[in-house]
Motif scaffolding. Structure first.
Motif, PDB file in Angstrom:
ATOM      1  N   ARG A  57      -7.881  -1.894  -0.049  1.00 50.54           N
ATOM      2  CA  ARG A  57      -8.408  -2.216   1.278  1.00 50.54           C
ATOM      3  C   ARG A  57      -7.759  -3.431   1.922  1.00 50.54           C
ATOM      4  N   VAL A  58      -6.842  -4.093   1.213  1.00 49.69           N
ATOM      5  CA  VAL A  58      -6.072  -5.189   1.846  1.00 49.69           C
ATOM      6  C   VAL A  58      -4.572  -4.912   1.753  1.00 49.69           C
ATOM      7  N   ALA A  59      -4.212  -3.697   1.413  1.00 48.79           N
ATOM      8  CA  ALA A  59      -2.805  -3.325   1.263  1.00 48.79           C
ATOM      9  C   ALA A  59      -2.393  -2.351   2.361  1.00 48.79           C
ATOM     10  N   ALA A  60      -1.089  -2.206   2.540  1.00 45.64           N
ATOM     11  CA  ALA A  60      -0.589  -1.290   3.559  1.00 45.64           C
ATOM     12  C   ALA A  60      -1.002   0.138   3.219  1.00 45.64           C
ATOM     13  N   ASP A  99       5.136  -5.811   2.277  1.00 45.93           N
ATOM     14  CA  ASP A  99       4.145  -4.745   2.313  1.00 45.93           C
ATOM     15  C   ASP A  99       3.760  -4.415   0.879  1.00 45.93           C
ATOM     16  N   ARG A 118      -3.682 -10.540  11.792  1.00 43.04           N
ATOM     17  CA  ARG A 118      -3.316 -10.423  10.376  1.00 43.04           C
ATOM     18  C   ARG A 118      -3.902 -11.575   9.561  1.00 43.04           C
ATOM     19  N   ASP A 178     -14.744  -6.321   4.826  1.00 37.07           N
ATOM     20  CA  ASP A 178     -13.754  -5.311   5.191  1.00 37.07           C
ATOM     21  C   ASP A 178     -13.379  -5.526   6.647  1.00 37.07           C
ATOM     22  N   ASN A 236       0.541   1.005  12.600  1.00 36.80           N
ATOM     23  CA  ASN A 236       1.170   0.254  11.520  1.00 36.80           C
ATOM     24  C   ASN A 236       1.418  -1.205  11.918  1.00 36.80           C
ATOM     25  N   GLY A 263      -2.879  -4.377  10.757  1.00 30.64           N
ATOM     26  CA  GLY A 263      -3.336  -3.104  10.202  1.00 30.64           C
ATOM     27  C   GLY A 263      -2.897  -2.919   8.759  1.00 30.64           C
ATOM     28  N   ARG A 264      -1.748  -3.505   8.428  1.00 32.45           N
ATOM     29  CA  ARG A 264      -1.223  -3.325   7.075  1.00 32.45           C
ATOM     30  C   ARG A 264      -1.886  -4.220   6.031  1.00 32.45           C
ATOM     31  N   VAL A 265      -2.785  -5.100   6.442  1.00 31.67           N
ATOM     32  CA  VAL A 265      -3.544  -5.887   5.470  1.00 31.67           C
ATOM     33  C   VAL A 265      -5.050  -5.663   5.646  1.00 31.67           C
ATOM     34  N   ALA A 266      -5.399  -4.632   6.412  1.00 34.81           N
ATOM     35  CA  ALA A 266      -6.811  -4.353   6.686  1.00 34.81           C
ATOM     36  C   ALA A 266      -7.217  -3.048   6.014  1.00 34.81           C
ATOM     37  N   ALA A 267      -8.530  -2.855   5.909  1.00 30.13           N
ATOM     38  CA  ALA A 267      -9.028  -1.626   5.295  1.00 30.13           C
ATOM     39  C   ALA A 267      -8.617  -0.419   6.129  1.00 30.13           C
ATOM     40  N   ARG A 268      -8.462  -0.637   7.457  1.00 27.87           N
ATOM     41  CA  ARG A 268      -8.238   0.503   8.329  1.00 27.87           C
ATOM     42  C   ARG A 268      -7.734   0.010   9.673  1.00 27.87           C
ATOM     43  N   SER A 309     -10.964 -10.986   4.323  1.00 27.30           N
ATOM     44  CA  SER A 309     -10.998 -10.267   3.045  1.00 27.30           C
ATOM     45  C   SER A 309     -11.245 -11.234   1.895  1.00 27.30           C
TER      46      SER A 309
END
Lengths: 364, 364
Positions: free
Chosen positions: B51-54, B37, A25, A37, A46, A50-55, A32
């Motif tokens: 792209r940096v959000a949940a 989140d 994280r 990305d 989840n 993952g919750r602060v990434a593009a994917r 970022s």
């Protein structure tokens, strides 16, 4: 995406991270900020990273389909934990995706006998040690190392797990039993005063930088608190930096490394172990340095020049374990306290939920 | 999610952000550091903040279905731009979702006549101004304000757009023509030496904090560079802080505000305008303060205590506009330069692609 990504990686490129926990994280957040990305691979949906990434790709680290998707998305892949399977690195490499730090660093860090043998070979001091594979080698090891001594599994095990003390030679088999008769290492105890660490980084061009030393306090085998910069004589800092440089150079390393040290009476340093990744004892750099260990790692793996490592403040980093995170309201009201929380749901006892950095001016 | 979210919002709660550009991105990064989140609403898929959000909800700001999904996901909603439609705030509020800063701040910031009338009412000095609705009121305004004077649309318009100078009274109709005969404001020119700004924040409990003043340099109507802390006498800082406090208190404001100031000869300050959000002239706080404007805003809207605002370094913030971002390689090699890139694809001329903060020690 390509057998040799053009380095330095331009902003807008995609970085892959194996592991979606707090280190992933904080790496993703740093990446970022530099305009990258990030794609996370983690088996748990989840995830905190993952919750602060593009994917996020949800999959096991040995899931070939998941690795194929990761390699297609990314220019370079890094990781947040040292137990990445060697096959995963081989698979990603075969798919044309570069993994940093590389296979040599992982191999050395994943097996305590390989690690200490490597350190001995490059002239970096450690405690005396001997490999243990069965009762016969166990007894030979105890005869050589003596007791008390510490029996640890060669692989896995962290935060004090997978370890057993041998207080007297007669305890040896019981200790071997306790760690499940797994391949092990027997280590002489270090008669150390302090546990220090050095967080260092090596760039693609071989340049090496080191942060000031961390003074680390463990409880129950888990890091509780780091104070940095640690009070240390210049000669001791030089010793630590020389150790880090030897390790990084010998491994042709790219990225941040955390090297744990025992300080003996008189200031001599032994290496306890190293982790080929950003390190809990380097979290103080987030608020104590201009470029923290997370950005430094991203800079290194992306082939960027490394950033400054000088301390701007004296920091006391404290881990928030399990329900300790419930004190967030009190912590938020402390003006000297910077809060870093990991977005984990369940505050199970001992689970690393976050940390705080308490700042004081540097003493003159 | 509820008519009155329990405040302070605990970590693990979800914050909504209207707008997925760079300000939303940096707000999302700050929120995630505190364990929140973030859900972004933006019409453009794959936005810099998304792209940096949940999660990102793709939809227009007046799309009722998108707003319903946002309200269901979030405990509190904030925004990165001041042109949020009033109906959007009303809709979210009706759905039981609190929006901060609130409707009063948006109403005042969206219409230059309302803004300056409000400032006059609370005793905050501005340039002389008059509303313009048609040719009749235009000529009356020119008769009162004189020329040269500046005609601006009441709504929208930023970075120098929607403005026309009236050099002589005879130019008035042509200027009105140039801005599309929209409802407008005519402003006397300010005979200012410097453009300063103060970034301030007000918490849920009414507490107010101000960052040191920023000294701002525009080119072609766009912010090019900010130097902070600006050199200013204590009395001038007091004046700026008193202005910010009056505005924040009168609006019962929650969050960070950016107040743009003109400094007249002798140090008297006029308000140019304010933005009810984090502000480009506050980007220096990311590397110059312990708690930056983005975390400060999240703290305020989440009902947390506000953090410290003292400067730790002198910072020169420079926007990277359009292809200037291509200099990233050179910038990455400057040890005093911290890089912040927004993850935008196309570097169109003038587009804000990122910024750098160059750090120097505070002078004594």
């Amino acid at each position: 995406m390509t057998a040799s990504p053009a380095l330095p990686l331009p902003p807008g490129s995609t970085l892959g991270i194996l592991g979606g926990g707090q280190l992933g994280r904080m790496l993703a957040q740093a990446a970022s900020r530099l305009g990258f990305d990030v794609v996370i691979l983690d088996p748990e949906e989840n995830s905190p990273a993952g919750r602060v990434a593009a994917r996020q790709i949800v999959g096991a680290y040995d899931d070939r389909w998941a690795l194929k998707r990761l390699a297609e998305a990314c220019h370079v892949v890094t990781y947040e934990f040292e137990n990445v399977p060697a096959d995963t690195v081989a698979e990603l490499t075969a798919l044309g995706c570069e993994v940093a730090p590389g296979a040599a660093a992982l191999a050395a860090a994943q097996d305590r006998v390989v690690e200490k043998t490597f350190l001995a070979e490059i002239g970096v001091p450690t405690v005396a040690f001997a490999p243990v594979d069965d009762e016969e080698s166990l007894l030979a090891a105890v005869a050589r190392i003596g007791a008390p001594s510490l029996l640890k599994t060669r692989r896995e095990g962290y935060d004090g797990k997978g370890q057993a003390w041998i207080q007297r030679p007669a305890d040896a088999v019981a200790a071997f039993e306790k760690i499940g008769r797994q391949p092990a290492i027997l280590e002489a105890p270090a008669d150390f005063g302090r546990e220090l660490s050095v967080i260092a980084a090596r760039g693609r061009n071989g340049e090496i930088v080191c942060y000031p030393l961390s003074d680390n306090h463990h409880e129950g085998g888990v890091l509780r608190r780091t104070i940095a910069p640690a009070k240390a004589a210049p000669a001791e800092r030089d010793q630590a930096e020389a150790i880090a440089a030897k390790i990084l150079t010998a491994l042709d390393y790219v990225g941040v490394i955390g090297v744990e040290l025992f300080e003996l009476a008189g200031g001599k340093l032994l290496v306890n172990e190293f982790a080929p990744r950003v390190h809990n004892t380097g979290h103080w750099t987030q608020d104590g340095c201009e470029v923290d260990q997370f950005e430094q790692h991203i800079r290194a793996v992306a082939g960027w020049p490394l950033g400054p490592t000088a301390a701007l403040a004296r920091v006391e980093m404290t881990n928030l374990l399990g329900p300790e995170v419930d004190a967030w309201k009190k912590l938020a009201a402390e003006p000297e306290t910077r809060i870093h929380l990991y977005g984990k749901g369940e505050a199970r006892p001992g689970r690393k939920m976050g940390h705080v950095n308490r700042l004081r001016p540097l003493e003159g």
